[in-house]
Design an enzyme around this catalytic site. Structure first.
Site, PDB file in Angstrom:
ATOM      1  N   GLY A  74       1.362   6.068 -11.991  1.00  7.27           N
ATOM      2  CA  GLY A  74       0.986   6.779 -10.365  1.00  7.27           C
ATOM      3  C   GLY A  74      -0.319   5.842  -9.410  1.00  7.27           C
ATOM      4  O   GLY A  74      -1.079   6.300  -8.827  1.00  7.27           O
ATOM      5  N   THR A  75      -0.490   4.638 -10.434  1.00  6.42           N
ATOM      6  CA  THR A  75      -1.395   3.907  -8.741  1.00  6.42           C
ATOM      7  C   THR A  75      -1.110   2.198  -9.183  1.00  6.42           C
ATOM      8  O   THR A  75      -0.477   1.075  -9.395  1.00  6.42           O
ATOM      9  CB  THR A  75      -2.440   3.764  -9.806  1.00  6.42           C
ATOM     10  OG1 THR A  75      -3.289   3.120  -9.767  1.00  6.42           O
ATOM     11  CG2 THR A  75      -3.066   3.282 -10.936  1.00  6.42           C
ATOM     12  N   GLN A  81      -8.383   8.219 -10.823  1.00  7.93           N
ATOM     13  CA  GLN A  81      -8.806   7.735  -8.850  1.00  7.93           C
ATOM     14  C   GLN A  81      -9.203   8.946  -8.023  1.00  7.93           C
ATOM     15  O   GLN A  81      -9.608   8.794  -7.210  1.00  7.93           O
ATOM     16  CB  GLN A  81      -7.988   6.664  -8.701  1.00  7.93           C
ATOM     17  CG  GLN A  81      -7.867   5.286  -9.419  1.00  7.93           C
ATOM     18  CD  GLN A  81      -6.801   3.988  -9.000  1.00  7.93           C
ATOM     19  OE1 GLN A  81      -7.411   3.413  -8.458  1.00  7.93           O
ATOM     20  NE2 GLN A  81      -6.327   3.729  -9.820  1.00  7.93           N
ATOM     21  N   ASN A  82      -7.972  10.065  -8.567  1.00  8.76           N
ATOM     22  CA  ASN A  82      -8.200  11.155  -7.450  1.00  8.76           C
ATOM     23  C   ASN A  82      -9.002  11.662  -7.334  1.00  8.76           C
ATOM     24  O   ASN A  82      -9.557  11.404  -8.194  1.00  8.76           O
ATOM     25  CB  ASN A  82      -6.990  11.733  -8.117  1.00  8.76           C
ATOM     26  CG  ASN A  82      -5.579  10.768  -8.051  1.00  8.76           C
ATOM     27  OD1 ASN A  82      -5.498  10.202  -7.630  1.00  8.76           O
ATOM     28  ND2 ASN A  82      -4.627  11.678  -8.580  1.00  8.76           N
ATOM     29  N   ASP A 100      -8.464  14.790  -6.464  1.00  4.17           N
ATOM     30  CA  ASP A 100      -8.156  16.601  -6.538  1.00  4.17           C
ATOM     31  C   ASP A 100      -8.260  16.848  -8.064  1.00  4.17           C
ATOM     32  O   ASP A 100      -9.446  16.073  -9.176  1.00  4.17           O
ATOM     33  CB  ASP A 100      -6.614  16.433  -6.418  1.00  4.17           C
ATOM     34  CG  ASP A 100      -5.593  15.900  -7.073  1.00  4.17           C
ATOM     35  OD1 ASP A 100      -6.248  15.991  -8.763  1.00  4.17           O
ATOM     36  OD2 ASP A 100      -4.671  14.697  -6.870  1.00  4.17           O
ATOM     37  N   TYR A 156     -12.571  14.963   5.015  1.00  2.00           N
ATOM     38  CA  TYR A 156     -12.176  14.924   3.589  1.00  2.00           C
ATOM     39  C   TYR A 156     -12.494  16.853   3.613  1.00  2.00           C
ATOM     40  O   TYR A 156     -11.942  17.582   2.571  1.00  2.00           O
ATOM     41  CB  TYR A 156     -13.062  14.721   3.254  1.00  2.00           C
ATOM     42  CG  TYR A 156     -13.357  13.358   3.013  1.00  2.00           C
ATOM     43  CD1 TYR A 156     -12.110  13.136   1.958  1.00  2.00           C
ATOM     44  CD2 TYR A 156     -13.602  11.938   3.561  1.00  2.00           C
ATOM     45  CE1 TYR A 156     -12.166  11.180   2.030  1.00  2.00           C
ATOM     46  CE2 TYR A 156     -13.753  10.862   3.553  1.00  2.00           C
ATOM     47  CZ  TYR A 156     -12.994  10.308   2.387  1.00  2.00           C
ATOM     48  OH  TYR A 156     -12.198   8.554   2.350  1.00  2.00           O
ATOM     49  N   HIS A 214     -13.141   8.104  -8.604  1.00  4.80           N
ATOM     50  CA  HIS A 214     -13.439   8.140  -6.586  1.00  4.80           C
ATOM     51  C   HIS A 214     -14.613   9.139  -6.133  1.00  4.80           C
ATOM     52  O   HIS A 214     -13.633   9.428  -5.334  1.00  4.80           O
ATOM     53  CB  HIS A 214     -12.660   7.243  -5.833  1.00  4.80           C
ATOM     54  CG  HIS A 214     -12.108   5.599  -6.325  1.00  4.80           C
ATOM     55  ND1 HIS A 214     -10.617   5.401  -6.517  1.00  4.80           N
ATOM     56  CD2 HIS A 214     -12.444   4.756  -7.251  1.00  4.80           C
ATOM     57  CE1 HIS A 214     -10.309   3.991  -7.373  1.00  4.80           C
ATOM     58  NE2 HIS A 214     -11.936   4.427  -7.240  1.00  4.80           N
TER      59      HIS A 214
HETATM   60  P1  OAD Z   1      -1.403   4.058  -3.982  1.00  2.48           P
HETATM   61  O1  OAD Z   1      -0.979   5.098  -3.150  1.00  2.48           O
HETATM   62  O2  OAD Z   1      -2.174   2.694  -3.459  1.00  2.48           O
HETATM   63  O3  OAD Z   1      -0.889   3.777  -4.676  1.00  2.48           O
HETATM   64  C1  OAD Z   1       0.314   4.814  -5.529  1.00  2.48           C
HETATM   65  C2  OAD Z   1       1.525   4.811  -7.079  1.00  2.48           C
HETATM   66  O4  OAD Z   1       2.053   5.923  -6.815  1.00  2.48           O
HETATM   67  C3  OAD Z   1       2.280   3.387  -6.358  1.00  2.48           C
HETATM   68  O5  OAD Z   1       2.069   2.813  -7.362  1.00  2.48           O
HETATM   69  C4  OAD Z   1       3.623   4.295  -6.117  1.00  2.48           C
HETATM   70  O6  OAD Z   1       4.781   3.475  -6.417  1.00  2.48           O
HETATM   71  C5  OAD Z   1       3.318   5.379  -7.258  1.00  2.48           C
HETATM   72  N1  OAD Z   1       4.104   6.181  -6.828  1.00  2.48           N
HETATM   73  C6  OAD Z   1       4.944   6.804  -6.149  1.00  2.48           C
HETATM   74  N2  OAD Z   1       5.166   8.333  -6.114  1.00  2.48           N
HETATM   75  C7  OAD Z   1       5.397   8.784  -7.174  1.00  2.48           C
HETATM   76  C8  OAD Z   1       5.473   9.511  -8.200  1.00  2.48           C
HETATM   77  N3  OAD Z   1       6.138  10.516  -7.980  1.00  2.48           N
HETATM   78  N4  OAD Z   1       5.052   9.303 -10.011  1.00  2.48           N
HETATM   79  C9  OAD Z   1       4.307   8.511 -10.506  1.00  2.48           C
HETATM   80  N5  OAD Z   1       3.818   7.384  -9.324  1.00  2.48           N
HETATM   81  C10 OAD Z   1       4.296   7.361  -7.883  1.00  2.48           C
HETATM   82  O7  OAD Z   1      -2.759   4.870  -4.464  1.00  2.48           O
HETATM   83  P2  OAD Z   1      -3.774   4.463  -5.611  1.00  2.48           P
HETATM   84  O8  OAD Z   1      -3.462   3.150  -6.935  1.00  2.48           O
HETATM   85  O9  OAD Z   1      -4.101   5.792  -6.471  1.00  2.48           O
HETATM   86  O10 OAD Z   1      -9.760   5.245  -3.243  1.00  2.48           O
HETATM   87  O11 OAD Z   1      -4.926   4.557  -4.842  1.00  2.48           O
HETATM   88  C11 OAD Z   1      -6.026   3.582  -5.611  1.00  2.48           C
HETATM   89  C12 OAD Z   1      -7.412   4.374  -4.226  1.00  2.48           C
HETATM   90  O12 OAD Z   1      -6.984   3.664  -3.478  1.00  2.48           O
HETATM   91  C13 OAD Z   1      -7.477   5.585  -4.277  1.00  2.48           C
HETATM   92  O13 OAD Z   1      -7.935   6.358  -5.240  1.00  2.48           O
HETATM   93  C14 OAD Z   1      -8.220   5.699  -2.433  1.00  2.48           C
HETATM   94  C15 OAD Z   1      -7.685   4.499  -2.300  1.00  2.48           C
HETATM   95  O14 OAD Z   1      -8.077   4.122  -1.353  1.00  2.48           O
HETATM   96  C16 OAD Z   1     -10.621   5.767  -2.055  1.00  2.48           C
HETATM   97  O15 OAD Z   1     -10.091   6.412  -1.283  1.00  2.48           O
HETATM   98  C17 OAD Z   1     -11.978   5.457  -2.449  1.00  2.48           C
END
Ligand code: OAD
Length: 237
Positions: free
Chosen positions: A177-178, A89-90, A92, A56, A107
């Site tokens: 984007g999740t 969830q970000n 940043d 981190y 998070h």
């Molecule tokens: P993920 O990496 O699981 O999902 C990212 C999503 O962003 C996917 O659905 C991609 O298709 C999408 N994506 C990729 N490029 C993109 C773009 N240019 N524009 C829009 N979307 C795009 O990430 P999260 O769902 O945020 O938690 O993950 C959730 C949590 O899992 C995070 O907060 C983190 C992780 O473990 C912790 O660390 C506690």
């Protein structure tokens, strides 16, 4: 002012992808390079504090080199027309730097650090700069080792209740984007009212788990442009 509709955004790593921050679960995502159990779980921290703290520290340092993109900025643009809440969830600070006025981090935040013993105690949480490095031996206000203010797997999500309340007042709910792979964040859509329209902005398929959504299958910047056009057209009718 009071009559403005309330738009609630639930954002994930995808909204920061166009700023150059890796997502977690895409091909070449962070969890391919670093085992999630090692760097993002309370168990991993118990096993090797230094490795997790260093991970981190370097993420925090990298933040100084990235900028908010049009996805973040267009969410702010919507504040001219709507009451806007962002639940992210970000970890940043790109929503903050873009200028969003109501942000709830589910998070945690890279620019905050806390204590190992009482991670959610306000007295132990403090803000730090991008170049801050937590070191083994650094003590929090309660005397225990300082740690990143990140909610790891195996820990409760302190802002969950607040986020659920925000979702229940949404007139429009937008997921950007999740992958909706992580709970309880993925459940928040079910806190909205049954007639609240739900949009998804994501270039890939997202599991909708039983709710109905309009999918704008584009990246965050292009997708947000399309959403703005759609919402502002409806507003002007
Ligand atoms: P993920 O990496 O699981 O999902 C990212 C999503 O962003 C996917 O659905 C991609 O298709 C999408 N994506 C990729 N490029 C993109 C773009 N240019 N524009 C829009 N979307 C795009 O990430 P999260 O769902 O945020 O938690 O993950 C959730 C949590 O899992 C995070 O907060 C983190 C992780 O473990 C912790 O660390 C506690």
């Amino acid at each position: 002012m009071e009559n403005k509709k309330h738009i609630v955004f639930l954002t994930g790593a995808g909204i920061s992808a166009e700023s150059g921050i890796s997502t977690f679960r895409d091909a070449d995502g962070l969890w391919e390079k670093y085992p999630v159990k090692q760097v993002a779980s309370i168990q991993g921290y118990r096993e090797d504090r230094e490795l997790v703290i260093d991970f981190y520290n370097s993420m925090r340092k990298n933040l100084a080199n990235v900028e908010p993109n049009d996805g973040h900025k267009l969410i702010v643009e919507l504040e001219k027309h709507f009451k806007v809440s962002v639940i992210t969830q970000n970890v940043d600070d790109l929503h903050e730097r873009a200028g969003s006025s109501d942000i709830t981090h589910l998070h945690g935040e890279l620019l905050k650090i806390t204590s190992t013993r009482n991670p959610n105690d306000e007295k132990c949480i403090r803000k730090v700069n991008y170049d801050h490095e937590i070191k083994i031996g650094d003590k929090a206000a309660d005397g225990s080792q300082e740690r990143p203010f990140i909610v790891w797997f195996g820990e409760a999500v302190p802002n969950l209740k607040k986020a659920a309340e925000i979702c229940s007042t949404a007139d429009i709910f937008v997921i950007v984007g999740t992958s909706l792979a992580v709970y309880p964040a993925a459940m928040l859509v079910f806190e909205t009212q049954v007639d609240t329209p739900v949009y998804i902005i994501d270039p890939n398929d997202v599991p909708v788990n039983g709710f109905v959504a309009t999918h704008i299958k584009k990246g965050a910047s292009e997708g947000m442009k399309e959403l703005l056009e759609r919402l502002l057209n409806v507003e002007n009718q």
